[in-house]
Scaffold this active site. Structure first.
Site, PDB file in Angstrom:
ATOM      1  N   LYS A  73      13.029  15.746  11.115  1.00 37.67           N
ATOM      2  CA  LYS A  73      12.392  16.706  10.216  1.00 37.67           C
ATOM      3  C   LYS A  73      11.926  15.971   8.974  1.00 37.67           C
ATOM      4  CE  LYS A  73      11.706  21.272   9.975  1.00 37.67           C
ATOM      5  NZ  LYS A  73      11.059  22.028  11.066  1.00 37.67           N
ATOM      6  N   THR A  76      14.950  20.470  15.043  1.00 42.76           N
ATOM      7  CA  THR A  76      14.627  19.965  13.704  1.00 42.76           C
ATOM      8  C   THR A  76      14.864  21.032  12.642  1.00 42.76           C
ATOM      9  OG1 THR A  76      12.267  20.539  13.829  1.00 42.76           O
ATOM     10  CG2 THR A  76      12.937  18.375  14.666  1.00 42.76           C
ATOM     11  N   ARG A 121      -8.078  -9.344 -20.928  1.00 42.76           N
ATOM     12  CA  ARG A 121      -8.511  -8.210 -20.113  1.00 42.76           C
ATOM     13  C   ARG A 121      -7.431  -7.141 -20.091  1.00 42.76           C
ATOM     14  NH1 ARG A 121      -7.786  -9.615 -13.632  1.00 42.76           N
ATOM     15  NH2 ARG A 121      -5.593 -10.225 -13.727  1.00 42.76           N
ATOM     16  N   GLN A 146      -0.666 -11.858  -9.447  1.00 45.38           N
ATOM     17  CA  GLN A 146       0.360 -12.587  -8.702  1.00 45.38           C
ATOM     18  C   GLN A 146       1.406 -13.189  -9.642  1.00 45.38           C
ATOM     19  OE1 GLN A 146      -2.900 -12.709  -8.132  1.00 45.38           O
ATOM     20  NE2 GLN A 146      -3.399 -13.041  -5.970  1.00 45.38           N
ATOM     21  N   HIS A 193      -8.679  -1.672 -11.902  1.00 47.41           N
ATOM     22  CA  HIS A 193      -9.618  -2.308 -12.816  1.00 47.41           C
ATOM     23  C   HIS A 193     -10.035  -1.381 -13.961  1.00 47.41           C
ATOM     24  CE1 HIS A 193      -9.923  -5.583 -10.007  1.00 47.41           C
ATOM     25  NE2 HIS A 193     -10.300  -4.767  -9.044  1.00 47.41           N
TER      26      HIS A 193
END
Length: 286
Positions: A11, A56, A175, A218, A246
């Site tokens: 379920k 279920t 940025r 990264q 972005h």
């Protein structure tokens, strides 16, 4: 020749809101639960024989019944109770997996004081866990978070990457860095103070994100994973996904205006997608 290779059923999307009442006020938790059973259900698939099938709908009712009697405050501990209850009643079940997603609710502050019984929905962040156990085997607990939306407006750049005939992206040392973090970690033991560990791990990753001098997504992802493993010895590995949401600098030169990194267009699509799994080095001799 055809054979049934593997199967599970259960379920999903069982919605649960629990209010725990105290003399000093109430605590509120909202959990969404998924239950999956794996076991001897071949006859249902092959012959339409449901004699080994737990409905279920019964699983849904079990979630609510266990929630009523449970004293668990951590969703990991609640999931363990559900797993044990289902395994204990169903010997035909080989293993049970329970996933819980926790929605954030924050206590309202009124006149500078926490209100005892009024709450505000938090962000879209989810706290998650998956607890699995096979009959007569220990628990496996995998927890994490999803859609932790973060943004930093300084100490982020992207330079020195490969450039070819199709590259149009300019290098930058300044940025905006936006992301929606998803992270999953595996606990070293099923008997821990899960809520306390989760808070410590989350705060560690947030602090690293805020303070890190980022050279790339990264670079920051690894720093967050490294700090989590260093500060939280109760986990052995962590997998983090960080899309690069972005924020595009708007060209205002057409209007005779400059734009010293102040006006941006936030956009979700397309976006960069970065993921990594970081773990402790094996101590075994080579």
């Amino acid at each position: 020749m055809i054979e049934l290779a593997e199967n599970r059923y259960g379920k999903s999307r069982v919605r649960l809101m629990k209010v725990t009442r105290h003399d000093y006020g109430q605590d509120l938790r909202e959990w969404t639960v998924q239950v999956l059973l794996k076991g001897d259900f071949d006859t249902a698939h092959l012959h339409g024989d449901n004699s080994k099938i737990l409905p279920t709908d019964t699983m849904k009712n079990t979630v609510y019944s266990i929630a009523r009697s449970s004293k668990a405050t951590a969703m990991e501990d609640f999931a363990k109770e559900l797993v044990d209850f289902l395994l204990g009643r169903n010997p035909q079940v080989e293993s049970t997996s329970v996933r819980v997603e926790s929605t954030l609710w924050k206590r309202l502050t009124v006149d500078g004081k926490p209100h005892p019984s009024a709450f505000m929905r938090g962000s879209g962040e989810l706290q998650v866990t998956t607890v699995e156990r096979a009959q007569n085997h220990p628990f496996q607990v995998l927890s994490g978070l999803d859609n932790l939306v973060l943004l930093k407006t300084a100490n982020s750049g992207f330079e020195g990457y490969i450039k070819d005939s199709l590259t149009t992206l300019p290098e930058t040392r300044d940025r905006l860095f936006g992301t929606a973090v998803s992270a999953m970690w595996r606990y070293s033991s099923p008997e821990l103070q899960f809520d306390c560990i989760r808070v410590r791990l989350r705060e560690t990753m947030l602090r690293t994100f805020a303070n890190h001098d980022s050279k790339s997504v990264q670079h920051t992802l690894y720093a967050m994973a490294e700090s989590a493993l260093n500060d939280v010895p109760e986990i052995d590995e962590i997998e983090i996904t960080m899309p690069n949401k972005h924020c595009l600098l708007v060209d205002l030169s057409r209007f005779g205006q400059d734009n010293p990194n102040e006006i941006f267009v936030p956009t979700d699509e397309p976006h960069g997608y970065i993921e990594a799994r970081v773990r402790r080095k094996s101590q075994e001799p080579k």
